[in-house]
Scaffold this motif. Structure first.
Motif, PDB file in Angstrom:
ATOM      1  N   GLN A 185      45.423  35.396  47.684  1.00  0.00           N
ATOM      2  CA  GLN A 185      44.646  34.694  48.702  1.00  0.00           C
ATOM      3  C   GLN A 185      45.428  34.560  49.998  1.00  0.00           C
ATOM      4  O   GLN A 185      44.867  34.653  51.096  1.00  0.00           O
ATOM      5  CB  GLN A 185      44.230  33.312  48.186  1.00  0.00           C
ATOM      6  N   THR A 186      46.742  34.350  49.900  1.00  0.00           N
ATOM      7  CA  THR A 186      47.579  34.234  51.093  1.00  0.00           C
ATOM      8  C   THR A 186      47.567  35.532  51.899  1.00  0.00           C
ATOM      9  O   THR A 186      47.498  35.513  53.135  1.00  0.00           O
ATOM     10  CB  THR A 186      49.022  33.890  50.696  1.00  0.00           C
ATOM     11  N   VAL A 187      47.608  36.662  51.221  1.00  0.00           N
ATOM     12  CA  VAL A 187      47.680  37.958  51.900  1.00  0.00           C
ATOM     13  C   VAL A 187      46.314  38.437  52.361  1.00  0.00           C
ATOM     14  O   VAL A 187      46.148  38.908  53.500  1.00  0.00           O
ATOM     15  CB  VAL A 187      48.317  39.013  50.966  1.00  0.00           C
ATOM     16  N   LEU A 188      45.290  38.306  51.512  1.00  0.00           N
ATOM     17  CA  LEU A 188      44.008  38.975  51.764  1.00  0.00           C
ATOM     18  C   LEU A 188      42.896  38.037  52.207  1.00  0.00           C
ATOM     19  O   LEU A 188      41.895  38.504  52.774  1.00  0.00           O
ATOM     20  CB  LEU A 188      43.572  39.723  50.499  1.00  0.00           C
ATOM     21  N   GLU A 189      43.023  36.750  51.945  1.00  0.00           N
ATOM     22  CA  GLU A 189      42.009  35.765  52.343  1.00  0.00           C
ATOM     23  C   GLU A 189      40.606  36.220  51.928  1.00  0.00           C
ATOM     24  O   GLU A 189      39.683  36.330  52.742  1.00  0.00           O
ATOM     25  CB  GLU A 189      42.065  35.524  53.857  1.00  0.00           C
ATOM     26  N   ALA A 190      40.443  36.507  50.639  1.00  0.00           N
ATOM     27  CA  ALA A 190      39.164  36.984  50.130  1.00  0.00           C
ATOM     28  C   ALA A 190      38.115  35.879  50.150  1.00  0.00           C
ATOM     29  O   ALA A 190      38.422  34.705  49.927  1.00  0.00           O
ATOM     30  CB  ALA A 190      39.341  37.507  48.705  1.00  0.00           C
ATOM     31  N   SER A 191      36.872  36.271  50.419  1.00  0.00           N
ATOM     32  CA  SER A 191      35.768  35.318  50.352  1.00  0.00           C
ATOM     33  C   SER A 191      35.502  34.957  48.898  1.00  0.00           C
ATOM     34  O   SER A 191      35.944  35.650  47.973  1.00  0.00           O
ATOM     35  CB  SER A 191      34.507  35.927  50.976  1.00  0.00           C
ATOM     36  N   GLN A 192      34.753  33.887  48.690  1.00  0.00           N
ATOM     37  CA  GLN A 192      34.432  33.466  47.330  1.00  0.00           C
ATOM     38  C   GLN A 192      33.645  34.545  46.603  1.00  0.00           C
ATOM     39  O   GLN A 192      33.870  34.808  45.406  1.00  0.00           O
ATOM     40  CB  GLN A 192      33.631  32.158  47.363  1.00  0.00           C
ATOM     41  N   SER A 232      50.760  45.062  32.996  1.00  0.00           N
ATOM     42  CA  SER A 232      49.691  44.068  33.083  1.00  0.00           C
ATOM     43  C   SER A 232      49.675  43.387  34.448  1.00  0.00           C
ATOM     44  O   SER A 232      48.608  43.155  35.025  1.00  0.00           O
ATOM     45  CB  SER A 232      49.844  43.024  31.974  1.00  0.00           C
ATOM     46  N   LEU A 233      50.848  43.059  34.970  1.00  0.00           N
ATOM     47  CA  LEU A 233      50.917  42.440  36.290  1.00  0.00           C
ATOM     48  C   LEU A 233      50.396  43.405  37.358  1.00  0.00           C
ATOM     49  O   LEU A 233      49.656  43.010  38.262  1.00  0.00           O
ATOM     50  CB  LEU A 233      52.353  42.022  36.604  1.00  0.00           C
ATOM     51  N   GLY A 234      50.774  44.681  37.252  1.00  0.00           N
ATOM     52  CA  GLY A 234      50.271  45.661  38.199  1.00  0.00           C
ATOM     53  C   GLY A 234      48.761  45.767  38.169  1.00  0.00           C
ATOM     54  O   GLY A 234      48.102  45.781  39.215  1.00  0.00           O
ATOM     55  N   ARG A 235      48.174  45.806  36.983  1.00  0.00           N
ATOM     56  CA  ARG A 235      46.717  45.900  36.863  1.00  0.00           C
ATOM     57  C   ARG A 235      46.039  44.662  37.434  1.00  0.00           C
ATOM     58  O   ARG A 235      45.006  44.744  38.108  1.00  0.00           O
ATOM     59  CB  ARG A 235      46.341  46.076  35.394  1.00  0.00           C
ATOM     60  N   TYR A 236      46.618  43.499  37.130  1.00  0.00           N
ATOM     61  CA  TYR A 236      46.027  42.247  37.613  1.00  0.00           C
ATOM     62  C   TYR A 236      46.025  42.216  39.143  1.00  0.00           C
ATOM     63  O   TYR A 236      45.005  41.875  39.769  1.00  0.00           O
ATOM     64  CB  TYR A 236      46.828  41.065  37.059  1.00  0.00           C
ATOM     65  N   LEU A 237      47.140  42.598  39.759  1.00  0.00           N
ATOM     66  CA  LEU A 237      47.213  42.575  41.216  1.00  0.00           C
ATOM     67  C   LEU A 237      46.356  43.670  41.836  1.00  0.00           C
ATOM     68  O   LEU A 237      45.818  43.501  42.945  1.00  0.00           O
ATOM     69  CB  LEU A 237      48.670  42.726  41.668  1.00  0.00           C
ATOM     70  N   GLN A 238      46.203  44.796  41.158  1.00  0.00           N
ATOM     71  CA  GLN A 238      45.312  45.837  41.660  1.00  0.00           C
ATOM     72  C   GLN A 238      43.874  45.327  41.732  1.00  0.00           C
ATOM     73  O   GLN A 238      43.157  45.601  42.685  1.00  0.00           O
ATOM     74  CB  GLN A 238      45.396  47.076  40.771  1.00  0.00           C
ATOM     75  N   ALA A 239      43.464  44.557  40.712  1.00  0.00           N
ATOM     76  CA  ALA A 239      42.114  43.994  40.723  1.00  0.00           C
ATOM     77  C   ALA A 239      41.949  42.972  41.839  1.00  0.00           C
ATOM     78  O   ALA A 239      40.920  42.934  42.525  1.00  0.00           O
ATOM     79  CB  ALA A 239      41.810  43.362  39.366  1.00  0.00           C
ATOM     80  N   LEU A 240      42.974  42.156  42.055  1.00  0.00           N
ATOM     81  CA  LEU A 240      42.892  41.129  43.095  1.00  0.00           C
ATOM     82  C   LEU A 240      43.026  41.704  44.499  1.00  0.00           C
ATOM     83  O   LEU A 240      42.809  40.986  45.478  1.00  0.00           O
ATOM     84  CB  LEU A 240      43.990  40.077  42.875  1.00  0.00           C
TER      85      LEU A 240
END
Length: 365
Positions: A185-192, A232-240
């Motif tokens: 959220q800090t980097v990308l500021e995604a909408s809800q 797993s961390l890489g996949r999780y961050l790729q999704a986010l």
């Protein structure tokens, strides 16, 4: 009852004060120690056994207990130098000796009855993982024991054995979902609305077995010593790090399969993942009260001041363990942030060993 049980050391974090636990500078580990303390406070000892003795027995079994043919064996030598055998160690009997084997190490002692007055033990080793060697003197008997700590993190070693190593090559820093969501959220500021789509991809990754279900409260996402993030961390961050355009192009199902099967989505997506990983590491480092450089100085001062502090030995050992654990963690996070920043400067749309996540690349042909 085991003769000499009081010789087995078991100074685990759930005995530490809140101030001592705060020296860990890592809330998940503090919370784990607090849960263990609470569970033991609620435990009911058998009739005729005091609660203090009951807790000590549990601690000793946790630190030094090994299973042999369905029986619990305690390895007295380990109680003399704050090291104990790792999970997965094999204890066996060979003639008149009890033999303990771990990763690349073996230790043996005469097989004697408790209370017989016999003195232990001898040991041999061949380059064990993260080996720790210590000598102990008891009367005219000198023995040396070398044991591997096994492939476990400092967090696990602290909770189960009460020690940590700043140079533990198999250390792993587990990060939870809250930490990862905050960094993204800090980097990308995604909408809800975008965040819900990203979370749907994560749910799909779990449904198809690309991510663990986290039902036990553990994310399964770690950063290893050396600075690489686990798959797993890489996949999780790729999704986010997915954008609206990428989700529109591939759909939630397509993004799930692409991430799960290590198919790069775009060069820009790769850059964003690196930015989120860098923010994750940097944010966790910023939360610590001291830097890695300061911890190195503190550790050096503790080593120099260790002589003559017998009255404060327990306190000093606890602080030393905390500094070792947090220094190893900061080194891993700093190294991972450096790798992520280098990747952001020069990303590629194809899988690369320079990428600090998903380093196990699949190829065909």
């Amino acid at each position: 009852r085991v003769d000499g049980l009081e010789l087995l050391k078991a100074d685990l974090p759930h005995h530490w004060s809140d101030a001592e636990l705060a020296e860990l500078q890592w809330q998940p580990l503090v919370a784990a120690a607090a849960r263990r303390r609470r569970d033991l406070e609620l435990a009911s000892p058998p009739d005729g056994v005091s609660h203090a003795d009951f807790v000590h027995a549990i601690d000793v079994a946790t630190c030094h207990g090994l299973d042999l043919d369905g029986q619990l064996w305690l390895w007295p030598a380990t109680g003399l130098f704050r090291r104990s055998a790792p999970h997965g160690a094999v204890l066996s009997t060979e003639g008149n000796e009890i033999v303990l084997r771990t990763d690349g190490a073996a230790a043996s002692a005469p097989r004697v009855q408790p209370g017989s007055g016999r003195k232990a033990a001898s040991a041999t080793s061949r380059d064990p993982i993260d080996k720790d060697t210590a000598s102990a003197v008891s009367g005219d008997s000198v023995f040396e024991v070398t044991l591997s700590s096994g492939w476990r993190s400092n967090a696990h070693l602290l909770l189960s054995q009460g020690w940590a190593s700043a140079s533990l090559e198999c250390d792993a820093v587990e990060v939870d979902e809250t930490m990862m969501l905050s960094a993204a959220q800090t980097v990308l500021e995604a909408s809800q609305q975008l965040r819900q789509k990203q979370l749907a991809v994560i749910a799909g990754l779990r449904r198809f077995g690309y991510l663990s279900d986290a039902s036990d409260g553990q994310s399964g996402c770690s950063i290893f010593a050396g600075g690489y993030a686990c798959d797993s961390l890489g996949r999780y961050l790729q999704a986010l790090s997915l954008s609206e355009d990428e989700l529109r192009t591939f759909g939630e199902g397509g993004c799930t399969i692409n991430i799960g099967e290590s198919v790069p989505i775009s060069c820009d997506h790769e850059r964003r993942v690196g930015q989120v990983l860098s923010q994750l590491c940097g944010g966790l480092l910023a939360e610590s009260a001291t830097s890695a450089t300061e911890d190195e100085a503190i550790l050096h001062a503790l080593e120099r001041a260790s002589t003559g502090l017998d009255a404060r030995a327990t306190h000093t050992d606890r602080v030393r363990a905390c500094v070792h654990a947090r220094l190893s963690r900061k080194r891993a996070l700093s190294s991972c942030r450096e790798r992520a920043d280098a990747w952001v400067q020069r990303p590629t749309a194809m899988a690369s060993l320079r990428r600090p996540w998903r380093v196990s690349i699949r190829t065909s042909g």
